[in-house]
Design a protein around this motif. Structure first.
Motif, PDB file in Angstrom:
ATOM      1  N   ALA A  97       0.876  10.253   3.453  1.00 52.09           N
ATOM      2  CA  ALA A  97       1.141   9.538   4.703  1.00 52.09           C
ATOM      3  C   ALA A  97      -0.090   8.769   5.169  1.00 52.09           C
ATOM      4  O   ALA A  97      -0.005   7.623   5.634  1.00 52.09           O
ATOM      5  N   GLY A  98      -1.267   9.388   5.034  1.00 43.90           N
ATOM      6  CA  GLY A  98      -2.503   8.713   5.419  1.00 43.90           C
ATOM      7  C   GLY A  98      -2.777   7.499   4.541  1.00 43.90           C
ATOM      8  O   GLY A  98      -3.255   6.464   5.033  1.00 43.90           O
ATOM      9  N   SER A 122       1.610  15.958   1.510  1.00 39.01           N
ATOM     10  CA  SER A 122       2.382  15.065   2.381  1.00 39.01           C
ATOM     11  C   SER A 122       1.475  14.298   3.329  1.00 39.01           C
ATOM     12  O   SER A 122       1.645  13.090   3.545  1.00 39.01           O
ATOM     13  N   ARG A 123       0.469  14.988   3.889  1.00 41.30           N
ATOM     14  CA  ARG A 123      -0.443  14.322   4.832  1.00 41.30           C
ATOM     15  C   ARG A 123      -1.301  13.278   4.126  1.00 41.30           C
ATOM     16  O   ARG A 123      -1.555  12.199   4.667  1.00 41.30           O
ATOM     17  N   GLN A 124      -1.782  13.588   2.917  1.00 39.83           N
ATOM     18  CA  GLN A 124      -2.605  12.606   2.202  1.00 39.83           C
ATOM     19  C   GLN A 124      -1.797  11.356   1.847  1.00 39.83           C
ATOM     20  O   GLN A 124      -2.297  10.230   1.957  1.00 39.83           O
ATOM     21  N   GLY A 158       2.034  20.681   2.392  1.00 37.88           N
ATOM     22  CA  GLY A 158       1.730  19.933   3.607  1.00 37.88           C
ATOM     23  C   GLY A 158       0.532  19.020   3.436  1.00 37.88           C
ATOM     24  O   GLY A 158       0.513  17.897   3.961  1.00 37.88           O
ATOM     25  N   ALA A 159      -0.488  19.502   2.696  1.00 36.26           N
ATOM     26  CA  ALA A 159      -1.679  18.687   2.465  1.00 36.26           C
ATOM     27  C   ALA A 159      -1.335  17.456   1.623  1.00 36.26           C
ATOM     28  O   ALA A 159      -1.842  16.358   1.868  1.00 36.26           O
ATOM     29  N   GLU A 195      -0.430   4.735   5.584  1.00 34.82           N
ATOM     30  CA  GLU A 195      -0.886   4.141   6.852  1.00 34.82           C
ATOM     31  C   GLU A 195      -2.069   3.208   6.596  1.00 34.82           C
ATOM     32  O   GLU A 195      -2.169   2.126   7.186  1.00 34.82           O
TER      33      GLU A 195
END
Length: 293
Positions: free
Chosen positions: A41-42, A37-39, A34-35, A45
């Motif tokens: 995605a960030g 994936s979030r990095q 999850g970490a 963005e």
């Protein structure tokens, strides 16, 4: 000017792009999927466009991701190179040398440290004459004997040349030292137990080791030279190693004959030991040989 993307996110992108799988990237980075994936995605963005195409069986890079990958690889390669080079400037060089060469080597290393305090040297002494870089973590070593012919880079220092030495007081004393036969009246100081050095020199001088003469054995050349400098006998030593003692008068040569043994002293290093500081030190030591009187 647009704010630069965070470095951790770029590192996560690099690892993820190399394996094209969030799970394997998380395992390599020691964080959760999850970490990762979030990095990613960030980062997407922040940049304003996608870097990966999410697929059922994994990931693939977008055109923008393919453009980004070699640039990010270059950035981290430059960082790694900088860490290695800057760290190497202040890393302590580990040098190994036999005790017999200390009279020559130690004063020169002290002079080097005064000239280049930014390239520190740690010296390890040994009774052995060789080195095995496969099992010994040294940057370089001084070895004695014949030049190694495989697995190392070799720089020659000097050949071994044997000659008797004593103090000026003993030479001017009541027992003369004008001929080789006069050695029978003096205590002979041996730097080793095997008496090889005296036997070799006497054979070249047309004499032989006295069978009943007085003799004293030592474990190191330095101990024999110290006894000789105090007027306690005649020692046999390597002319190159005791040059400083001869120049300042602590020792004198009663005979002019210097006998080469076929052996010598060599600076050796592993093939990949090529840091600028090490190469500069080894070159400087060789220059000291070439410039000594």
């Amino acid at each position: 000017m647009k704010r630069l993307p965070p470095l951790p996110a770029l590192h996560t992108f690099l690892v993820t792009a190399q394996c094209c799988n969030f799970t394997r990237a998380a395992q390599q980075l020691h964080i959760t999927q999850g970490a990762v994936s979030r990095q990613i995605a960030g980062l997407e963005e922040h940049l304003g466009y996608a870097l990966f195409v999410r697929q059922a069986r994994g990931l693939s890079l977008t055109r923008e991701g393919q453009d980004w990958l070699p640039r990010v690889q270059q950035v981290f390669a430059l960082i790694e190179e900088g860490v290695q080079q800057v760290g190497a400037k202040n890393a302590t060089l580990q040098i190994k040398a036999p005790t017999c060469v200390m009279r020559w080597l130690l004063p020169r290393l002290m002079e080097w440290q005064a000239l280049r305090p930014d390239v520190p040297v740690e010296l390890t002494t040994t009774m052995h004459y060789g080195v095995d870089f496969r099992h010994e973590a040294f940057d370089a070593a001084v070895v004695y004997g014949v030049p190694p012919n495989h697995g190392v880079q070799v720089l020659k220092l000097f050949d071994e040349q044997l000659t008797p030495v004593c103090s000026a007081q003993l030479l001017a004393g009541p027992l003369p030292l004008r001929e080789v036969a006069d050695l029978e009246h003096h205590l002979l100081l041996h730097p080793e137990r095997n008496e090889r050095d005296w036997q070799m020199w006497l054979a070249a001088a047309g004499g032989e080791l006295p069978q009943t003469g007085k003799r004293q054995h030592f474990e190191t050349l330095d101990m024999a030279m110290s006894m000789a400098s105090q007027g306690n006998g005649v020692a046999i030593g390597d002319w190159a190693l005791i040059g400083e003692d001869l120049r300042n008068g602590r020792l004198v040569m009663p005979f002019d004959l210097r006998v080469p043994t076929g052996k010598g002293y060599y600076l050796v290093r592993p093939p990949r030991a090529d840091s600028p500081g090490l190469l500069e030190l080894l070159g400087w030591l060789c220059d000291q040989v070439n410039t000594q009187p």
